[in-house]
Design an enzyme around this catalytic site. Structure first.
Site, PDB file in Angstrom:
ATOM      1  CB  CYS A  96      -0.211   9.980   8.217  1.00  0.00           C
ATOM      2  SG  CYS A  96      -1.967   9.795   7.876  1.00  0.00           S
ATOM      3  CG  ASN A 196       6.563  -0.174   6.934  1.00  0.00           C
ATOM      4  OD1 ASN A 196       5.991   0.865   6.618  1.00  0.00           O
ATOM      5  ND2 ASN A 196       5.893  -1.279   7.221  1.00  0.00           N
ATOM      6  N   GLY A 197       7.171  -2.096   4.405  1.00  0.00           N
ATOM      7  CA  GLY A 197       6.472  -2.046   3.126  1.00  0.00           C
ATOM      8  C   GLY A 197       6.449  -3.390   2.436  1.00  0.00           C
TER       9      GLY A 197
HETATM   10  C1  LIG Z   1      -5.256   0.946   7.860  1.00  0.00           C
HETATM   11  C2  LIG Z   1      -3.887   1.545   7.968  1.00  0.00           C
HETATM   12  C3  LIG Z   1      -3.602   2.420   9.004  1.00  0.00           C
HETATM   13  C4  LIG Z   1      -2.329   2.985   9.131  1.00  0.00           C
HETATM   14  N1  LIG Z   1      -2.065   3.823  10.180  1.00  0.00           N
HETATM   15  C5  LIG Z   1      -0.815   4.316  10.346  1.00  0.00           C
HETATM   16  C6  LIG Z   1      -0.487   5.119  11.477  1.00  0.00           C
HETATM   17  O1  LIG Z   1      -1.327   5.399  12.344  1.00  0.00           O
HETATM   18  N2  LIG Z   1       0.785   5.589  11.573  1.00  0.00           N
HETATM   19  C7  LIG Z   1       1.747   5.295  10.631  1.00  0.00           C
HETATM   20  O2  LIG Z   1       2.891   5.732  10.769  1.00  0.00           O
HETATM   21  N3  LIG Z   1       1.462   4.530   9.573  1.00  0.00           N
HETATM   22  C8  LIG Z   1       0.228   4.020   9.418  1.00  0.00           C
HETATM   23  N4  LIG Z   1      -0.041   3.201   8.365  1.00  0.00           N
HETATM   24  C9  LIG Z   1       1.059   2.791   7.472  1.00  0.00           C
HETATM   25  C10 LIG Z   1       1.658   1.469   7.935  1.00  0.00           C
HETATM   26  O3  LIG Z   1       2.237   1.583   9.214  1.00  0.00           O
HETATM   27  C11 LIG Z   1       2.760   1.001   6.958  1.00  0.00           C
HETATM   28  O4  LIG Z   1       3.767   1.987   6.887  1.00  0.00           O
HETATM   29  C12 LIG Z   1       2.228   0.765   5.548  1.00  0.00           C
HETATM   30  O5  LIG Z   1       0.990   0.109   5.565  1.00  0.00           O
HETATM   31  C13 LIG Z   1       3.232  -0.056   4.711  1.00  0.00           C
HETATM   32  O6  LIG Z   1       3.583  -1.241   5.353  1.00  0.00           O
HETATM   33  P1  LIG Z   1       2.853  -2.655   5.017  1.00  0.00           P
HETATM   34  O7  LIG Z   1       3.065  -2.912   3.547  1.00  0.00           O
HETATM   35  O8  LIG Z   1       3.547  -3.635   5.897  1.00  0.00           O
HETATM   36  O9  LIG Z   1       1.411  -2.457   5.309  1.00  0.00           O
HETATM   37  C14 LIG Z   1      -1.313   2.669   8.188  1.00  0.00           C
HETATM   38  C15 LIG Z   1      -1.612   1.797   7.140  1.00  0.00           C
HETATM   39  C16 LIG Z   1      -2.865   1.235   7.020  1.00  0.00           C
HETATM   40  C17 LIG Z   1      -3.139   0.280   5.876  1.00  0.00           C
END
Ligand SMILES: Cc1cc2nc3c(=O)[nH]c(=O)nc-3n(C[C@H](O)[C@H](O)[C@H](O)COP(=O)(O)O)c2cc1C
Length: 325
Positions: A96, A196-197
């Site tokens: 985070c 992830n990402g």
């Molecule tokens: C609105 C929001 C809330 C998120 N909350 C968390 C969380 O509580 N814990 C965590 O490990 N990552 C959190 N993330 C990160 C996501 O789990 C993920 O690692 C990141 O968005 C990249 O992946 P994506 O491109 O598939 O979104 C959050 C991301 C967003 C956009």
């Protein structure tokens, strides 16, 4: 590719039990709760405990904790997570980037102190009767890239699997995720690596698997408003094609989501959370930005769906192509 697991990444403010149910119904193999403060649980905060609510119809669900004190995390795991059969694993948040989290040395800030990070992981693994997993980033910033070191420490401390969000804390959510780094991590450790990402489509999921050879995929933003993406990905892996979504089907999902939220939060709470999620459902449909504004002005469930139904009628009267994406 069939055996790869594809699931919902933790999303604070989004991956509550209602949205997770939609994700499971939409084909997710696993999901993770919103991040939960270990300290909040330790001191018995009711609001924090609410984030641990689950539903019996959910699939494989992990509870994600954040914190930095090994003793507190161990105690919380022992007293409050071990007795819970609704969680298959407990995940440690080391990714985070939010200022209010990193200022306490938690989330991605824990990566700056690999010794402490190791102690936290050891304490959790010792205390837990379930697998402990880790979600982390590449490092604090481009001058402090240490995901391989943290990954190795995690493996040594008994962490069961790693989810790498392939960006630094400095990058937050901008730029492109570095999938090559996921590949390097995969080569560096023996435990499973979840990539992830930036996976927001079946094509992107396939590309990530090809580039990284990862053991599974966690999807965050791409699943917001698209909880059916998991099924589309599976269809794509199995058949090379997938069904697109129609506006009617999207509307059905919004209805289900809204009603699940009403059950959990009441009318007002559901309206507030759906205001944040609705734009994701209609994004990509013609003229969605204007509708988003209209929905924000709506004060009841009925008003919201009047606006969305009228919008659907407008779309289909314009062109048949506009009601799918
Ligand atoms: C609105 C929001 C809330 C998120 N909350 C968390 C969380 O509580 N814990 C965590 O490990 N990552 C959190 N993330 C990160 C996501 O789990 C993920 O690692 C990141 O968005 C990249 O992946 P994506 O491109 O598939 O979104 C959050 C991301 C967003 C956009």
């Amino acid at each position: 590719m069939k055996s790869k697991k594809v699931g919902l990444a933790p999303l604070a403010g989004v991956s509550d039990l209602s949205f997770r149910r939609l994700a499971f119904e939409g084909g997710a193999d696993f999901a993770v709760t919103e991040m939960v403060s270990a300290k909040g649980l330790y001191y018995g905060s009711g609001k924090t405990q609410d984030l641990m609510a689950t539903h019996p119809e959910e699939g494989d669900l992990s509870l994600q904790l954040f914190g930095h004190e090994p003793e507190i995390l161990a105690k919380v795991v022992e007293d409050q997570v071990n007795p819970r059969e609704d969680f298959v694993a407990v995940d440690l948040n080391m990714g985070c980037p939010a200022p209010k989290i990193v200022k306490n040395g938690e989330g991605s800030a824990l990566m700056k102190d690999s010794l402490l990070a190791g102690r936290v992981m050891r304490a959790m693994v010792r205390a837990s009767n379930k697998p402990v997993t880790l979600k982390f980033r590449l490092g604090w910033d481009k001058d402090h890239i240490n995901y391989l070191e943290i990954g190795r420490i995690a493996q040594e401390e008994g962490i069961a699997s790693l989810t790498l969000h392939a960006r630094t804390r400095e990058a937050m959510y901008s730029g492109k995720a570095d999938w090559e780094a996921i590949r390097k991590l995969k080569d560096h450790v023996k435990i499973p690596v979840i990539g992830n990402g930036d996976v927001d489509s079946p094509e992107a999921a396939k590309a990530m698997l090809e580039v990284t050879a990862c053991d599974g995929i966690a999807i965050g933003r791409g699943a917001m408003g698209h909880p059916f993406l998991f099924r589309q990905i599976k269809e794509y892996f199995e058949k090379g094609t997938y069904r697109v979504m129609t506006y009617d089907r999207v509307l059905e999902l919004v209805r289900r989501h809204y009603d699940l939220e009403i059950r959990e939060r009441g009318e007002r709470g559901a309206l507030l959370i759906m205001r944040t999620q609705l734009p994701c459902y209609i994004e990509g449909f013609f003229g969605a930005a204007k509708v988003r504004k209209e929905v924000n002005g709506a004060g009841t469930r009925e008003e919201v769906f009047d606006i969305l139904s009228a919008y659907g009628d407008r779309l289909s009267s314009l062109s048949k192509d506009l009601v799918q994406r």
